[in-house]
Design an enzyme around this catalytic site. Structure first.
Site, PDB file in Angstrom:
ATOM      1  N   HIS A 116       0.812  -1.215   0.000  1.00  0.00           N
ATOM      2  CA  HIS A 116       0.000   0.000   0.000  1.00  0.00           C
ATOM      3  C   HIS A 116       0.849   1.270   0.000  1.00  0.00           C
ATOM      4  CE1 HIS A 116      -3.593  -2.304   0.425  1.00  0.00           C
ATOM      5  NE2 HIS A 116      -3.311  -2.730   1.639  1.00  0.00           N
ATOM      6  N   ASP A 242      -5.123 -12.784   3.717  1.00  0.00           N
ATOM      7  CA  ASP A 242      -6.386 -12.208   4.183  1.00  0.00           C
ATOM      8  C   ASP A 242      -7.564 -12.402   3.234  1.00  0.00           C
ATOM      9  OD1 ASP A 242      -5.005 -10.536   2.482  1.00  0.00           O
ATOM     10  OD2 ASP A 242      -5.069  -8.782   3.794  1.00  0.00           O
TER      11      ASP A 242
END
Length: 336
Positions: A116, A242
């Protein structure tokens, strides 16, 4: 399978209760050891900060280093810096680059995560840096240069990696939960790259509750065809656990079968492949998944230990709508 790990990676310590905490690595290493992996202590490269600054703005890098000297500082609501963050992040970059130099398949069990992090921290329209400090995947890809491919299977879109590689003819493929439903809100099919990078940015957003059946279909119909046509010299997999149905921070319905399916598909290309830990916050999934990954690489054992999930009718309909959109954009550059 070679696993790069150091206790230094655990020195990135949250100042408060946080899902991205040092104990994630304890579970990863436990799974790796049970599978018989070779654990290697990475070395800090002398040129590591030049490598970091080859991707990130110097002002951002200097800010992070100042914050490390202070310790226990929040960059934003999600992301923190502790006294050990800079050493951990720099060693993560060193490990990825060394793995590239070795040109063999390896797992870099490092943190903090990175996908990110953009040029100057927050990337694109994201409200935060999403737990990330330096973009190790992008640094590794740019170090490889021509023929580098990044396959991002974290449930969250790798907005930082996209931002950094967007105008370069290096392949970035991301499968992620649809941005309308999850942070960081980017990763739509029409985001295909610009300039030299046009066509090399491939986003495959998936509706919440997508199961193993349709994830495999997306791999077969988009991920693998694009990879084969690109012909990578080396592949970096931004590995977030995830997207698993048991993860507390997302809403997918995948099991380890989906993970092993995409791993196996990539490994069949017979190119050096570096698995780089990103997200994943269910500790049991991290342990089981790492163990299954090592067994797949070392022995060709496809053993997810979980039953395949199927996608419900409503989600399947939405999936088909999204995939038509994906193929309309990606199909302008690749044969699907």
């Amino acid at each position: 399978m070679l696993v790069y790990f150091s206790e230094v990676f655990k020195g990135h310590v949250p100042p408060y209760r946080h899902p991205e905490a040092p104990d994630r690595l304890d579970f990863l290493i436990e799974g790796a050891r049970e599978a018989g992996a070779d654990i290697k202590e990475p070395r800090m490269r002398e040129d590591v900060w030049q490598l970091v600054e080859s991707v990130h703005d110097r002002s951002y890098v200097e800010l992070v280093r100042r914050l490390c000297r202070k310790g226990d500082v929040q960059i934003d609501g999600d992301t923190y810096v502790s006294a050990g963050t800079c050493d951990a992040a720099a060693l993560a970059v060193s490990a990825v680059v060394d793995a590239v130099d070795r040109k063999e398949t390896a797992l870099v069990a490092a943190r903090p995560p990175g996908h990110h992090a953009g040029f100057a921290g927050r990337a694109l329209s994201a409200p935060s840096q999403g737990f990330c400090i330096f973009n190790t995947a992008a640094i590794g890809a740019l170090y490889v240069g021509e023929g580098a491919a990044v396959v991002d299977i974290d449930v969250h879109h790798g907005n930082g990696t996209q931002e950094i590689l967007y105008d370069r003819d290096l392949l970035y493929i991301s499968t992620h939960q649809h941005p309308l439903t999850l942070y960081p809100g980017t990763g739509y099919p029409e985001e295909v790259g610009v300039g030299r990078g046009e066509g090399y940015n491939v986003n495959v957003p998936l509706p919440p509750r997508t199961g193993d059946d349709l994830y495999a279909k997306a791999v077969d119909e988009v991920v693998v065809p694009v990879l084969k046509q690109y012909g990578p010299r080396l592949i970096i997999i931004s590995l977030g656990w995830d997207a698993h149905r048991e993860d507390p921070l997302a809403d997918m319905n995948l099991t380890l079968k989906s993970y092993l399916y995409v791993f196996d598909a990539v490994l069949r290309l017979q190119k050096p492949t570096i698995f780089l830990l990103e997200g994943g916050y269910n500790r049991g999934v991290i342990k089981r998944g790492t163990k299954a990954l090592v067994r797949l690489v070392d022995a060709g054992e496809f053993a997810p230990g979980e039953s395949q999930t199927s996608t419900d009718g409503h989600t399947a309909k939405r999936y088909e709508e999204v995939m038509r959109e994906v193929k309309s954009h990606v199909g302008r550059y690749w044969r699907l």
